[in-house]
Design an enzyme around this catalytic site. Structure first.
Site, PDB file in Angstrom:
ATOM      1  N   ASP A  10      -9.828 -10.043  14.581  1.00 25.83           N
ATOM      2  CA  ASP A  10      -9.725  -8.589  14.617  1.00 25.83           C
ATOM      3  C   ASP A  10      -8.421  -8.202  15.302  1.00 25.83           C
ATOM      4  O   ASP A  10      -8.237  -8.461  16.494  1.00 25.83           O
ATOM      5  CB  ASP A  10     -10.940  -8.058  15.391  1.00 25.83           C
ATOM      6  CG  ASP A  10     -10.966  -6.555  15.538  1.00 25.83           C
ATOM      7  OD1 ASP A  10      -9.957  -5.870  15.247  1.00 25.83           O
ATOM      8  OD2 ASP A  10     -12.013  -6.046  15.976  1.00 25.83           O
ATOM      9  N   ASN A  24      -1.715   4.923   6.684  1.00 23.45           N
ATOM     10  CA  ASN A  24      -1.431   5.736   5.506  1.00 23.45           C
ATOM     11  C   ASN A  24      -0.336   6.716   5.904  1.00 23.45           C
ATOM     12  O   ASN A  24      -0.023   6.864   7.084  1.00 23.45           O
ATOM     13  CB  ASN A  24      -2.689   6.420   4.954  1.00 23.45           C
ATOM     14  CG  ASN A  24      -3.290   7.404   5.922  1.00 23.45           C
ATOM     15  OD1 ASN A  24      -2.610   8.310   6.412  1.00 23.45           O
ATOM     16  ND2 ASN A  24      -4.567   7.257   6.229  1.00 23.45           N
ATOM     17  N   GLY A  32     -10.111   0.942   7.085  1.00 18.70           N
ATOM     18  CA  GLY A  32      -9.570  -0.389   7.315  1.00 18.70           C
ATOM     19  C   GLY A  32      -8.911  -0.546   8.671  1.00 18.70           C
ATOM     20  O   GLY A  32      -9.403  -0.070   9.691  1.00 18.70           O
ATOM     21  N   ASP A  34      -6.204   0.790   9.812  1.00 20.02           N
ATOM     22  CA  ASP A  34      -5.769   2.079  10.348  1.00 20.02           C
ATOM     23  C   ASP A  34      -6.891   2.752  11.142  1.00 20.02           C
ATOM     24  O   ASP A  34      -6.702   3.161  12.294  1.00 20.02           O
ATOM     25  CB  ASP A  34      -5.313   2.972   9.190  1.00 20.02           C
ATOM     26  CG  ASP A  34      -4.561   4.222   9.629  1.00 20.02           C
ATOM     27  OD1 ASP A  34      -4.054   4.258  10.764  1.00 20.02           O
ATOM     28  OD2 ASP A  34      -4.470   5.145   8.808  1.00 20.02           O
ATOM     29  N   SER A 122      -1.293  -4.064   2.993  1.00 21.19           N
ATOM     30  CA  SER A 122      -1.565  -3.673   1.593  1.00 21.19           C
ATOM     31  C   SER A 122      -2.625  -4.509   0.884  1.00 21.19           C
ATOM     32  O   SER A 122      -2.880  -4.292  -0.295  1.00 21.19           O
ATOM     33  CB  SER A 122      -0.287  -3.637   0.743  1.00 21.19           C
ATOM     34  OG  SER A 122       0.498  -2.510   1.071  1.00 21.19           O
ATOM     35  N   THR A 123      -3.275  -5.456   1.575  1.00 21.65           N
ATOM     36  CA  THR A 123      -4.238  -6.318   0.881  1.00 21.65           C
ATOM     37  C   THR A 123      -5.657  -5.753   0.863  1.00 21.65           C
ATOM     38  O   THR A 123      -6.528  -6.330   0.219  1.00 21.65           O
ATOM     39  CB  THR A 123      -4.280  -7.733   1.504  1.00 21.65           C
ATOM     40  OG1 THR A 123      -4.697  -7.634   2.865  1.00 21.65           O
ATOM     41  CG2 THR A 123      -2.930  -8.406   1.412  1.00 21.65           C
ATOM     42  N   GLY A 124      -5.892  -4.645   1.529  1.00 17.83           N
ATOM     43  CA  GLY A 124      -7.217  -4.031   1.532  1.00 17.83           C
ATOM     44  C   GLY A 124      -7.346  -3.048   0.383  1.00 17.83           C
ATOM     45  O   GLY A 124      -7.236  -3.416  -0.791  1.00 17.83           O
ATOM     46  N   TYR A 126      -5.338  -1.068  -0.794  1.00 21.62           N
ATOM     47  CA  TYR A 126      -4.145  -0.952  -1.643  1.00 21.62           C
ATOM     48  C   TYR A 126      -4.046  -2.102  -2.651  1.00 21.62           C
ATOM     49  O   TYR A 126      -3.106  -2.173  -3.424  1.00 21.62           O
ATOM     50  CB  TYR A 126      -2.883  -0.855  -0.794  1.00 21.62           C
ATOM     51  CG  TYR A 126      -2.724   0.477  -0.077  1.00 21.62           C
ATOM     52  CD1 TYR A 126      -3.647   1.514  -0.220  1.00 21.62           C
ATOM     53  CD2 TYR A 126      -1.643   0.700   0.749  1.00 21.62           C
ATOM     54  CE1 TYR A 126      -3.497   2.720   0.434  1.00 21.62           C
ATOM     55  CE2 TYR A 126      -1.480   1.915   1.409  1.00 21.62           C
ATOM     56  CZ  TYR A 126      -2.406   2.913   1.246  1.00 21.62           C
ATOM     57  OH  TYR A 126      -2.244   4.115   1.899  1.00 21.62           O
TER      58      TYR A 126
END
Length: 169
Positions: A10, A24, A32, A34, A122-124, A126
């Site tokens: 985490d 974002n 996520g 953020d 960007s792997t979540g 996005y």
């Protein structure tokens, strides 16, 4: 020379000079990574983000750029917010993803940060394929001119850890 370290876990539990937030463009929290950073870091992060939005980032933080705020209650001095690109099958946005890492390291250098912890940007939601994201992240960090002594990739699950381990070798 920057040391690359991989950790499965985490990001909000890491201790580092700077934690990178896969934000974002609004900088006002989200899901996520953020959302987790804003929740665990407390209201000081959101307060600084609101000040940035009221100032020179009135239209939000553009994709591929980075900006720093306090880390609030996190075990870090700063949070470096960067906006990753949404993956596209029809448009090559890999330059924007690489820019997230370069811009974050540039901000880290400006702050004097020696240790920086990154998520897999960007792997979540996005939808960037994790193997390709790992390739871009590792190549970009290895090629960056930075004073950061340690870059730690903090990876949420086994799949992301394996993808980054294959690239970091």
């Amino acid at each position: 020379m920057t040391t690359l370290t991989l950790v499965q876990g985490d990001l909000t539990r890491e201790s580092a000079d700077a934690l990178v937030n896969a934000a974002n463009s609004s900088l006002l929290g989200g899901g996520g990574v953020d959302g987790a950073i804003h929740r665990r870091g407390g209201p000081a992060i959101l307060e600084e983000c609101r000040r940035l939005r009221a100032g020179h980032l009135g239209k939000g933080l553009p994709t591929g750029q980075a900006v720093a705020t306090t880390a609030g209650d996190l075990e870090a001095r700063w949070v470096i917010h960067t906006v990753g690109p949404v993956y596209s099958d029809t448009e090559d946005r890999s330059g924007l993803l690489a820019s997230c890492y370069r811009a974050s390291l540039r901000v880290a250098d400006e702050l004097g940060a020696r240790t920086v912890a990154f998520p897999a940007i960007s792997t979540g939601v996005y939808r960037w394929p994790v193997d390709d994201a790992a390739r871009i992240a590792v190549e970009t960090v290895r090629g960056a001119a930075t004073s950061v002594a340690e870059v730690r990739f903090v990876l949420f699950d086994d799949r992301a850890y394996a993808a980054f381990a294959a690239r970091a070798g």
